[in-house]
Every structure is written in structure tokens, then in C-alpha cells.
Design a protein around this motif. Structure first.
Motif, PDB file in Angstrom:
ATOM      1  N   HIS A 147       0.860  -1.184   0.000  1.00  0.00           N
ATOM      2  CA  HIS A 147       0.000   0.000   0.000  1.00  0.00           C
ATOM      3  C   HIS A 147       0.893   1.230   0.000  1.00  0.00           C
ATOM      4  N   TYR A 148       0.631   2.157  -0.905  1.00  0.00           N
ATOM      5  CA  TYR A 148       1.342   3.439  -0.963  1.00  0.00           C
ATOM      6  C   TYR A 148       0.299   4.518  -0.764  1.00  0.00           C
ATOM      7  N   GLU A 149       0.272   5.098   0.433  1.00  0.00           N
ATOM      8  CA  GLU A 149      -0.826   5.987   0.794  1.00  0.00           C
ATOM      9  C   GLU A 149      -0.345   7.196   1.580  1.00  0.00           C
ATOM     10  N   SER A 150      -1.212   8.198   1.660  1.00  0.00           N
ATOM     11  CA  SER A 150      -0.989   9.307   2.584  1.00  0.00           C
ATOM     12  C   SER A 150      -1.387   8.826   3.976  1.00  0.00           C
ATOM     13  N   SER A 151      -0.949   9.526   4.990  1.00  0.00           N
ATOM     14  CA  SER A 151      -1.283   9.105   6.354  1.00  0.00           C
ATOM     15  C   SER A 151      -2.793   9.168   6.595  1.00  0.00           C
ATOM     16  N   GLY A 152      -3.489  10.056   5.907  1.00  0.00           N
ATOM     17  CA  GLY A 152      -4.935  10.174   6.084  1.00  0.00           C
ATOM     18  C   GLY A 152      -5.719   9.010   5.513  1.00  0.00           C
ATOM     19  N   VAL A 153      -5.228   8.399   4.445  1.00  0.00           N
ATOM     20  CA  VAL A 153      -5.931   7.295   3.779  1.00  0.00           C
ATOM     21  C   VAL A 153      -5.424   5.937   4.261  1.00  0.00           C
ATOM     22  N   ALA A 154      -4.268   5.907   4.881  1.00  0.00           N
ATOM     23  CA  ALA A 154      -3.643   4.638   5.269  1.00  0.00           C
ATOM     24  C   ALA A 154      -4.557   3.781   6.138  1.00  0.00           C
ATOM     25  N   ASN A 155      -5.232   4.380   7.111  1.00  0.00           N
ATOM     26  CA  ASN A 155      -6.090   3.590   7.995  1.00  0.00           C
ATOM     27  C   ASN A 155      -7.236   2.922   7.254  1.00  0.00           C
ATOM     28  N   VAL A 156      -7.789   3.586   6.252  1.00  0.00           N
ATOM     29  CA  VAL A 156      -8.867   2.996   5.457  1.00  0.00           C
ATOM     30  C   VAL A 156      -8.345   1.768   4.715  1.00  0.00           C
ATOM     31  N   LYS A 157      -7.177   1.885   4.087  1.00  0.00           N
ATOM     32  CA  LYS A 157      -6.586   0.752   3.358  1.00  0.00           C
ATOM     33  C   LYS A 157      -6.226  -0.382   4.305  1.00  0.00           C
TER      34      LYS A 157
ATOM     35  N   ASP B 103       0.530  -0.108  17.694  1.00  0.00           N
ATOM     36  CA  ASP B 103      -0.609   0.754  17.988  1.00  0.00           C
ATOM     37  C   ASP B 103      -0.457   2.173  17.426  1.00  0.00           C
ATOM     38  N   LYS B 104       0.023   2.281  16.198  1.00  0.00           N
ATOM     39  CA  LYS B 104       0.148   3.586  15.551  1.00  0.00           C
ATOM     40  C   LYS B 104      -0.980   3.838  14.547  1.00  0.00           C
ATOM     41  N   PHE B 105      -1.824   2.834  14.351  1.00  0.00           N
ATOM     42  CA  PHE B 105      -2.901   2.929  13.370  1.00  0.00           C
ATOM     43  C   PHE B 105      -4.227   2.604  14.052  1.00  0.00           C
ATOM     44  N   ASP B 106      -5.341   2.789  13.329  1.00  0.00           N
ATOM     45  CA  ASP B 106      -6.656   2.477  13.890  1.00  0.00           C
ATOM     46  C   ASP B 106      -6.774   0.996  14.235  1.00  0.00           C
ATOM     47  N   GLU B 107      -6.271   0.131  13.357  1.00  0.00           N
ATOM     48  CA  GLU B 107      -6.228  -1.305  13.637  1.00  0.00           C
ATOM     49  C   GLU B 107      -5.170  -1.553  14.706  1.00  0.00           C
ATOM     50  N   THR B 108      -5.316  -2.613  15.458  1.00  0.00           N
ATOM     51  CA  THR B 108      -4.289  -2.980  16.434  1.00  0.00           C
ATOM     52  C   THR B 108      -3.230  -3.790  15.688  1.00  0.00           C
ATOM     53  N   LEU B 109      -2.184  -3.083  15.256  1.00  0.00           N
ATOM     54  CA  LEU B 109      -1.147  -3.682  14.420  1.00  0.00           C
ATOM     55  C   LEU B 109       0.201  -3.621  15.124  1.00  0.00           C
ATOM     56  N   THR B 110       1.060  -4.521  14.743  1.00  0.00           N
ATOM     57  CA  THR B 110       2.412  -4.555  15.263  1.00  0.00           C
ATOM     58  C   THR B 110       3.358  -4.828  14.095  1.00  0.00           C
ATOM     59  N   GLY B 111       4.593  -4.427  14.229  1.00  0.00           N
ATOM     60  CA  GLY B 111       5.544  -4.669  13.148  1.00  0.00           C
ATOM     61  C   GLY B 111       6.768  -3.802  13.277  1.00  0.00           C
ATOM     62  N   VAL B 112       7.360  -3.484  12.123  1.00  0.00           N
ATOM     63  CA  VAL B 112       8.553  -2.638  12.087  1.00  0.00           C
ATOM     64  C   VAL B 112       8.407  -1.597  10.989  1.00  0.00           C
ATOM     65  N   CYS B 113       9.189  -0.534  11.128  1.00  0.00           N
ATOM     66  CA  CYS B 113       9.207   0.539  10.136  1.00  0.00           C
ATOM     67  C   CYS B 113      10.651   0.815   9.746  1.00  0.00           C
ATOM     68  N   ILE B 114      10.908   0.823   8.445  1.00  0.00           N
ATOM     69  CA  ILE B 114      12.208   1.228   7.916  1.00  0.00           C
ATOM     70  C   ILE B 114      12.142   2.720   7.632  1.00  0.00           C
ATOM     71  N   LYS B 115      13.080   3.461   8.199  1.00  0.00           N
ATOM     72  CA  LYS B 115      13.206   4.895   7.929  1.00  0.00           C
ATOM     73  C   LYS B 115      14.553   5.089   7.250  1.00  0.00           C
ATOM     74  N   THR B 116      14.528   5.502   5.990  1.00  0.00           N
ATOM     75  CA  THR B 116      15.778   5.653   5.257  1.00  0.00           C
ATOM     76  C   THR B 116      15.584   6.576   4.069  1.00  0.00           C
ATOM     77  N   LYS B 117      16.634   6.784   3.327  1.00  0.00           N
ATOM     78  CA  LYS B 117      16.580   7.553   2.089  1.00  0.00           C
ATOM     79  C   LYS B 117      17.084   6.647   0.968  1.00  0.00           C
ATOM     80  N   LEU B 118      16.284   6.549  -0.085  1.00  0.00           N
ATOM     81  CA  LEU B 118      16.659   5.780  -1.273  1.00  0.00           C
ATOM     82  C   LEU B 118      16.892   6.732  -2.429  1.00  0.00           C
ATOM     83  N   ARG B 119      17.802   6.342  -3.334  1.00  0.00           N
ATOM     84  CA  ARG B 119      17.986   7.130  -4.560  1.00  0.00           C
ATOM     85  C   ARG B 119      18.110   6.178  -5.742  1.00  0.00           C
ATOM     86  N   GLU B 120      17.753   6.709  -6.885  1.00  0.00           N
ATOM     87  CA  GLU B 120      17.897   5.953  -8.123  1.00  0.00           C
ATOM     88  C   GLU B 120      19.382   5.781  -8.419  1.00  0.00           C
TER      89      GLU B 120
END
Length: 143
Positions: free
Chosen positions: A19-29, A117-134
Motif C-alpha cells: 500500500h502506498y498511501e498518505s497518512s490520512g488514507v492509510a487507515n482505510v486501506k 498501535d500507531k494505526f486504527d487497527e491494532t497492528l504490530t511490526g517494524v518501520c524502515i526509515k531511510t533515504k533511497l535514490r535511483e
């Protein structure tokens, strides 16, 4: 942008919904998603490096690998197992980027954070925070 396309290709090759979404639409998806899944937020920051004869794009990404938590008051061991499974997806993603020829990490350190617990659903996992370039970039159009 080839960065989005490459992230999607890698994630879907791992068998996960992407899913590639804005933070506002992410919970719906996420309410309608199969799990485990991945979620990448719409770019907040991106840049263009000008090179002789062309340019290449880079972008800060937040890429989540998520699964449903068993229940709100879970025991630590069951959540730890899910975090480890999502971390395995994150490490597989990192490995594919390193082996690939479309995008690369800008920095040699990739931040991976546990998520709960960062979303409306009770979800757990990991987040990658990085910078990618072509890696290759684009040729400048003739004017």
C-alpha cells in the motif's frame, strides 16, 4: 518515480500486499488489507541531484511491515514473535535493495523501528526509515 515502483516490486515479490498511501488514507486501506502487509507513506521529502546530462531522484521513505496484534493486552512473547517475523521482511527488503540495480541506500545505516498501535487497527511490526535514490537516473530532455 522509479523508487516507488522498485519498492513495490520488491515487496510484492516477497508475497506481501503493498500500500502506498498518505497518512490520512492509510487507515482505510489497512482496515481492508490482508495481513501481513506493507505500507509506504507518500513522500514528505524528496530531492533531485543534477548530473551531467541528467538527474536522479532520491526520497526519504517510511516503509512499514505490519501484522495484526493478537489482542490489545497481548503478552510480550507473542508480540515479540510477530515483530521478529516483520523484521525478517525488513531485512529481506534491505537485502534486495543492496543486490538490485534500480535504487540504493543513500546512507550505510538504515533505521528500523518497532511499531505498535500507531494505526486504527491494532497492528504490530517494524518501520524502515531511510533515504533511497535511483542508481541510474534520467537523461535530461532535449529542449
Amino acid at each position: 518515480m522509479r523508487i516507488i515502483e522498485e519498492v513495490k516490486r520488491i515487496v510484492e515479490a516477497m508475497g506481501l500486499p503493498f500500500h502506498y498511501e498518505s497518512s490520512g488514507v492509510a487507515n482505510v486501506k489497512l482496515d481492508r488489507s490482508e495481513y501481513p502487509c506493507s505500507l509506504m507513506f507518500v513522500f514528505q521529502n524528496w530531492s533531485v541531484s543534477i548530473r551531467q546530462g541528467g538527474y536522479r531522484e532520491s526520497a526519504d521513505i517510511l516503509l512499514f511491515f505490519l501484522d495484526r496484534a493478537e489482542k490489545i493486552d497481548f503478552d510480550g512473547e507473542s508480540n515479540h514473535q510477530k515483530i521478529e517475523a516483520m523484521k525478517d521482511y525488513a531485512l529481506a527488503f534491505i537485502d534486495e535493495v543492496i543486490k538490485g540495480n534500480v535504487v540504493e541506500f543513500v546512507d550505510d545505516e538504515v533505521e528500523v523501528e518497532s511499531v505498535y498501535d500507531k494505526f486504527d487497527e491494532t497492528l504490530t511490526g517494524v518501520c524502515i526509515k531511510t533515504k533511497l535514490r535511483e542508481k541510474a537516473g534520467h537523461c535530461a530532455p532535449a529542449i
